[in-house]
Design an enzyme around this catalytic site. Structure first.
Site, PDB file in Angstrom:
ATOM      1  N   ALA A 100      -0.775   6.318   2.069  1.00 51.81           N
ATOM      2  CA  ALA A 100      -0.535   7.127   3.265  1.00 51.81           C
ATOM      3  C   ALA A 100      -0.866   6.368   4.543  1.00 51.81           C
ATOM      4  CB  ALA A 100      -1.351   8.408   3.186  1.00 51.81           C
ATOM      5  N   GLY A 101      -1.061   5.053   4.438  1.00 49.10           N
ATOM      6  CA  GLY A 101      -1.307   4.262   5.644  1.00 49.10           C
ATOM      7  C   GLY A 101      -2.737   4.336   6.141  1.00 49.10           C
ATOM      8  N   GLY A 103      -5.336   2.904   4.382  1.00 51.62           N
ATOM      9  CA  GLY A 103      -6.107   1.783   3.836  1.00 51.62           C
ATOM     10  C   GLY A 103      -6.925   2.137   2.603  1.00 51.62           C
ATOM     11  N   ALA A 106      -7.684  -1.024   0.319  1.00 53.84           N
ATOM     12  CA  ALA A 106      -8.669  -1.965   0.867  1.00 53.84           C
ATOM     13  C   ALA A 106     -10.048  -1.326   0.927  1.00 53.84           C
ATOM     14  CB  ALA A 106      -8.236  -2.417   2.261  1.00 53.84           C
ATOM     15  N   ASP A 148      -5.856  -4.662   7.232  1.00 57.21           N
ATOM     16  CA  ASP A 148      -6.622  -3.608   6.544  1.00 57.21           C
ATOM     17  C   ASP A 148      -7.990  -4.115   6.095  1.00 57.21           C
ATOM     18  OD1 ASP A 148      -4.343  -2.118   6.870  1.00 57.21           O
ATOM     19  OD2 ASP A 148      -4.297  -1.360   4.822  1.00 57.21           O
TER      20      ASP A 148
HETATM   21  O1  PMV Z   1      -1.402  -0.180   4.513  1.00 58.26           O
HETATM   22  P1  PMV Z   1      -0.577   0.403   5.574  1.00 58.26           P
HETATM   23  O2  PMV Z   1       0.455   1.362   5.113  1.00 58.26           O
HETATM   24  O3  PMV Z   1      -1.430   0.892   6.726  1.00 58.26           O
HETATM   25  O4  PMV Z   1       0.342  -0.767   6.231  1.00 58.26           O
HETATM   26  C1  PMV Z   1      -0.197  -1.904   6.704  1.00 58.26           C
HETATM   27  C2  PMV Z   1       0.518  -2.315   7.925  1.00 58.26           C
HETATM   28  C3  PMV Z   1       1.699  -3.253   7.790  1.00 58.26           C
HETATM   29  O5  PMV Z   1       1.803  -3.903   9.059  1.00 58.26           O
HETATM   30  C4  PMV Z   1       2.966  -2.457   7.545  1.00 58.26           C
HETATM   31  C5  PMV Z   1       1.541  -4.280   6.676  1.00 58.26           C
HETATM   32  C6  PMV Z   1       0.456  -5.304   6.950  1.00 58.26           C
HETATM   33  O6  PMV Z   1       0.040  -5.937   5.986  1.00 58.26           O
HETATM   34  O7  PMV Z   1       0.034  -5.493   8.098  1.00 58.26           O
END
Ligand code: PMV
Length: 311
Positions: A100-101, A103, A106, A148
């Site tokens: 869902a963005g 992290g 991580a 992240d």
């Molecule tokens: O993990 P997310 O969905 O927050 O995406 C990371 C952000 C991107 O720029 C799309 C990928 C990256 O590795 O920076």
């Protein structure tokens, strides 16, 4: 003996996707939503047992493939510290939504590496934790920028450029964010691949988009440092429009952004890789509840709020 360590989630305020191509991005930790790793020694078991109740997983390290991300985090710690395999039970939990963005991957990895290295007598430095987490992130993302692992390890707002040491942002005024889930799970790996493929077809168009987002990010950084939330809000909303042009938005995310703005948000955008996942809305105290309510009415599955304190 038992030990516990936790790590926050994160949201990207500006610069997702373009950050993969060397442009700047800003990310902040979400300290209220965390992943936690708890390790208890048990001499009566013959390996490390790993339990992850949120994803319904339970396995024994010695019987697991090394490319399982949880197992890989453990092996990286053992290798880096030259440690013997500990005998016991490691329980990993997370309050963060998956894919869902925010992290979640991580965050879980940082909590494992921090807890296990502490459990084995030598808690790794942030530099080492971030670097090892980046290696695990490569399984989740394919070609992550490194944003992240950096923001989650240091747990501080960062201005990030790929391949450079973290640059911490100063925060002129507290940033109150509403985070809302579309309920649509989306893969970061797929979204990054999608942008890569479209960029290969239209290189000039994408370079211009990335440059525009890079400029917005620099302006957002200045607005954050001076506490000018209105300018920051404008930059967030403009960033959403560029992400839409990039093809990584989704009709539901656009509707959520519009609903937040109509309910009085200062700015709003999708956050993370997009195509689903979450939006963030920058709000003042007065508009926090109206924005939250309108996001629920628009069909958000979950709505959180978090404050990035001034520094
Ligand atoms: O993990 P997310 O969905 O927050 O995406 C990371 C952000 C991107 O720029 C799309 C990928 C990256 O590795 O920076």
């Amino acid at each position: 003996m038992a030990i516990e360590r936790s790590a926050p989630g994160k949201v990207i305020l500006s610069g997702e996707h373009s950050v993969v191509y060397g442009y700047p991005a800003i990310a902040v930790p979400v300290c209220d939503l965390r992943s936690t790793t708890h390790i208890v020694a048990n001499k009566n078991v013959d390996s490390l047992h790993i339990i992850a109740p949120d994803i319904n997983k339970r396995f024994i390290l010695s019987q697991t493939y090394k490319d399982n991300p949880l197992a890989m985090a453990v092996y990286l710690v053992l290798e880096k510290g030259n440690f013997d395999l500990p005998l016991g039970v490691m329980t990993v939990t997370s309050q963060l939504p998956l894919a869902a963005g925010m992290g979640s991957g991580a965050s879980v990895t940082v909590s494992i590496i921090r807890a296990l290295s502490a459990f084995l007598g030598c808690e790794f430095t942030n530099e080492t934790i971030s670097q090892l987490t980046f290696q695990v992130e490569q399984i989740y993302h394919g070609s992550p920028s490194g944003i992240d692992n950096t923001v989650i390890t240091w747990e501080k707002p960062i201005y990030f450029k790929k391949g450079t040491p973290p640059d911490f942002c100063s925060i002129g005024a507290p940033i109150l964010l509403v985070i809302a889930s579309s309920g649509i799970q989306a893969s970061t790996r797929e979204a990054v691949k999608y942008v890569q493929a479209r960029r290969a077809m239209k290189p000039r168009y994408f370079e211009r988009l990335f440059e525009n987002i890079g400029s917005l990010t620099d302006e957002a950084c200045i607005a954050i440092a001076s506490g000018n939330l209105h300018v920051l809000g404008e930059k967030l909303t403009a960033n959403h429009r560029f992400l839409k042009q990039m093809g990584v938005s989704h009709p539901k995310l656009d509707a959520m952004v519009d609903a937040a703005l109509q309910a009085g948000a200062i700015g709003a955008k999708l956050t993370g890789s997009g195509q689903g996942g979450n939006i963030i809305a920058l709000v003042d105290e007065e508009h926090c509840d109206p924005v939250r309510n309108s996001l629920y009415q628009m069909g958000s599955q979950k709505v959180w709020q978090t404050t990035v304190a001034s520094s």
